[in-house]
Design a protein around this motif. Sequence first.
Motif, PDB file in Angstrom:
ATOM      1  N   LEU A   1      11.624 -63.148 -74.184  1.00  0.00           N
ATOM      2  CA  LEU A   1      11.656 -62.513 -72.731  1.00  0.00           C
ATOM      3  C   LEU A   1      12.894 -61.783 -72.947  1.00  0.00           C
ATOM      4  O   LEU A   1      12.916 -60.719 -73.098  1.00  0.00           O
ATOM      5  CB  LEU A   1      11.635 -62.908 -71.170  1.00  0.00           C
ATOM      6  CG  LEU A   1       9.906 -62.582 -71.275  1.00  0.00           C
ATOM      7  CD1 LEU A   1       9.698 -62.824 -69.112  1.00  0.00           C
ATOM      8  CD2 LEU A   1       8.646 -61.766 -71.478  1.00  0.00           C
ATOM      9  N   TRP A   2      13.982 -62.344 -72.571  1.00  0.00           N
ATOM     10  CA  TRP A   2      15.487 -62.918 -73.261  1.00  0.00           C
ATOM     11  C   TRP A   2      15.868 -61.353 -74.566  1.00  0.00           C
ATOM     12  O   TRP A   2      16.057 -60.313 -74.770  1.00  0.00           O
ATOM     13  CB  TRP A   2      16.282 -63.662 -73.514  1.00  0.00           C
ATOM     14  CG  TRP A   2      18.179 -63.367 -73.052  1.00  0.00           C
ATOM     15  CD1 TRP A   2      18.573 -63.294 -74.384  1.00  0.00           C
ATOM     16  CD2 TRP A   2      19.181 -62.839 -72.240  1.00  0.00           C
ATOM     17  NE1 TRP A   2      20.356 -62.811 -74.027  1.00  0.00           N
ATOM     18  CE2 TRP A   2      19.926 -62.572 -73.097  1.00  0.00           C
ATOM     19  CE3 TRP A   2      18.429 -62.926 -70.941  1.00  0.00           C
ATOM     20  CZ2 TRP A   2      21.128 -62.031 -71.813  1.00  0.00           C
ATOM     21  CZ3 TRP A   2      19.636 -61.482 -70.332  1.00  0.00           C
ATOM     22  CH2 TRP A   2      21.067 -61.761 -70.931  1.00  0.00           C
ATOM     23  N   ASP A   3      15.546 -61.990 -75.391  1.00  0.00           N
ATOM     24  CA  ASP A   3      15.474 -61.096 -76.335  1.00  0.00           C
ATOM     25  C   ASP A   3      14.340 -60.032 -76.507  1.00  0.00           C
ATOM     26  O   ASP A   3      15.687 -59.085 -77.162  1.00  0.00           O
ATOM     27  CB  ASP A   3      14.466 -62.330 -78.155  1.00  0.00           C
ATOM     28  CG  ASP A   3      15.403 -63.197 -77.718  1.00  0.00           C
ATOM     29  OD1 ASP A   3      17.245 -63.045 -77.693  1.00  0.00           O
ATOM     30  OD2 ASP A   3      15.497 -64.003 -78.936  1.00  0.00           O
TER      31      ASP A   3
ATOM     32  N   GLN B   1       7.610 -73.144 -70.935  1.00  0.00           N
ATOM     33  CA  GLN B   1       8.600 -71.941 -70.059  1.00  0.00           C
ATOM     34  C   GLN B   1       9.414 -71.136 -70.422  1.00  0.00           C
ATOM     35  O   GLN B   1      10.205 -70.480 -70.519  1.00  0.00           O
ATOM     36  CB  GLN B   1       8.284 -72.675 -68.409  1.00  0.00           C
ATOM     37  CG  GLN B   1       9.229 -71.968 -67.246  1.00  0.00           C
ATOM     38  CD  GLN B   1       9.387 -72.934 -66.071  1.00  0.00           C
ATOM     39  OE1 GLN B   1       9.078 -73.343 -65.717  1.00  0.00           O
ATOM     40  NE2 GLN B   1       9.681 -71.626 -65.241  1.00  0.00           N
ATOM     41  N   LEU B   2      10.867 -72.917 -71.068  1.00  0.00           N
ATOM     42  CA  LEU B   2      11.922 -71.855 -71.799  1.00  0.00           C
ATOM     43  C   LEU B   2      11.650 -70.822 -72.861  1.00  0.00           C
ATOM     44  O   LEU B   2      12.150 -70.131 -72.815  1.00  0.00           O
ATOM     45  CB  LEU B   2      12.647 -73.306 -72.212  1.00  0.00           C
ATOM     46  CG  LEU B   2      13.791 -73.919 -72.697  1.00  0.00           C
ATOM     47  CD1 LEU B   2      14.794 -72.772 -71.801  1.00  0.00           C
ATOM     48  CD2 LEU B   2      14.626 -75.081 -73.444  1.00  0.00           C
TER      49      LEU B   2
ATOM     50  N   ILE C   1      13.827 -58.049 -74.304  1.00  0.00           N
ATOM     51  CA  ILE C   1      15.086 -56.238 -72.926  1.00  0.00           C
ATOM     52  C   ILE C   1      16.198 -56.566 -73.673  1.00  0.00           C
ATOM     53  O   ILE C   1      16.771 -55.369 -73.436  1.00  0.00           O
ATOM     54  CB  ILE C   1      14.793 -57.806 -71.942  1.00  0.00           C
ATOM     55  CG1 ILE C   1      13.194 -58.028 -71.027  1.00  0.00           C
ATOM     56  CG2 ILE C   1      15.475 -56.619 -70.818  1.00  0.00           C
ATOM     57  CD1 ILE C   1      12.937 -57.968 -70.135  1.00  0.00           C
ATOM     58  N   ILE C   2      16.597 -57.449 -73.730  1.00  0.00           N
ATOM     59  CA  ILE C   2      18.812 -57.696 -73.832  1.00  0.00           C
ATOM     60  C   ILE C   2      18.561 -57.199 -75.758  1.00  0.00           C
ATOM     61  O   ILE C   2      19.809 -56.732 -75.724  1.00  0.00           O
ATOM     62  CB  ILE C   2      19.304 -58.681 -73.070  1.00  0.00           C
ATOM     63  CG1 ILE C   2      19.183 -58.742 -71.851  1.00  0.00           C
ATOM     64  CG2 ILE C   2      20.849 -58.667 -73.304  1.00  0.00           C
ATOM     65  CD1 ILE C   2      19.202 -57.637 -71.153  1.00  0.00           C
ATOM     66  N   THR C   3      18.609 -58.192 -76.642  1.00  0.00           N
ATOM     67  CA  THR C   3      18.822 -58.583 -77.470  1.00  0.00           C
ATOM     68  C   THR C   3      18.762 -57.236 -79.030  1.00  0.00           C
ATOM     69  O   THR C   3      18.845 -57.206 -79.312  1.00  0.00           O
ATOM     70  CB  THR C   3      18.500 -59.994 -78.325  1.00  0.00           C
ATOM     71  OG1 THR C   3      19.182 -61.406 -77.547  1.00  0.00           O
ATOM     72  CG2 THR C   3      19.007 -60.150 -79.230  1.00  0.00           C
ATOM     73  N   ALA C   4      16.977 -57.336 -78.387  1.00  0.00           N
ATOM     74  CA  ALA C   4      16.513 -56.454 -79.675  1.00  0.00           C
ATOM     75  C   ALA C   4      17.110 -55.033 -79.432  1.00  0.00           C
ATOM     76  O   ALA C   4      17.829 -54.813 -80.531  1.00  0.00           O
ATOM     77  CB  ALA C   4      14.926 -56.164 -79.524  1.00  0.00           C
ATOM     78  N   PRO C   5      17.269 -54.217 -78.279  1.00  0.00           N
ATOM     79  CA  PRO C   5      18.009 -52.797 -78.179  1.00  0.00           C
ATOM     80  C   PRO C   5      19.683 -53.455 -78.271  1.00  0.00           C
ATOM     81  O   PRO C   5      19.832 -51.940 -79.437  1.00  0.00           O
ATOM     82  CB  PRO C   5      17.837 -52.681 -76.756  1.00  0.00           C
ATOM     83  CG  PRO C   5      16.431 -53.629 -76.147  1.00  0.00           C
ATOM     84  CD  PRO C   5      16.932 -54.845 -76.936  1.00  0.00           C
TER      85      PRO C   5
END
Length: 85
Positions: free
Chosen positions: A14-16, A7-8, A18-22
């Motif tokens: 998902l964070w990477d 889960q971690l 949605i947020i980090t890649a863009p």
Amino acid sequence: DYAWMYQLVLWIGLWDLIITAPAVQAIGEGEREPGDYAWYWFAPEDEATMAKKKRAELLNGRLAMIAVGGIATQSIVTGHGFPYV
């Protein structure tokens, strides 16, 4: 037994995505400065105060790096490892 780890990894992935890649792509294209994630909910409205807060954040990061170096040096000198006590 290790379901929490899956889960971690899922949430970090998902964070990477949605947020980090863009954000990294925008930095590469010159649209943003490094560390600018466009979250200005609590940001001051005038540029002088914003510049002061950015400078304070930079200095806090540098102080944290020096502190980690001190922790590592202490563990090497004293021969104690983690948890550095």
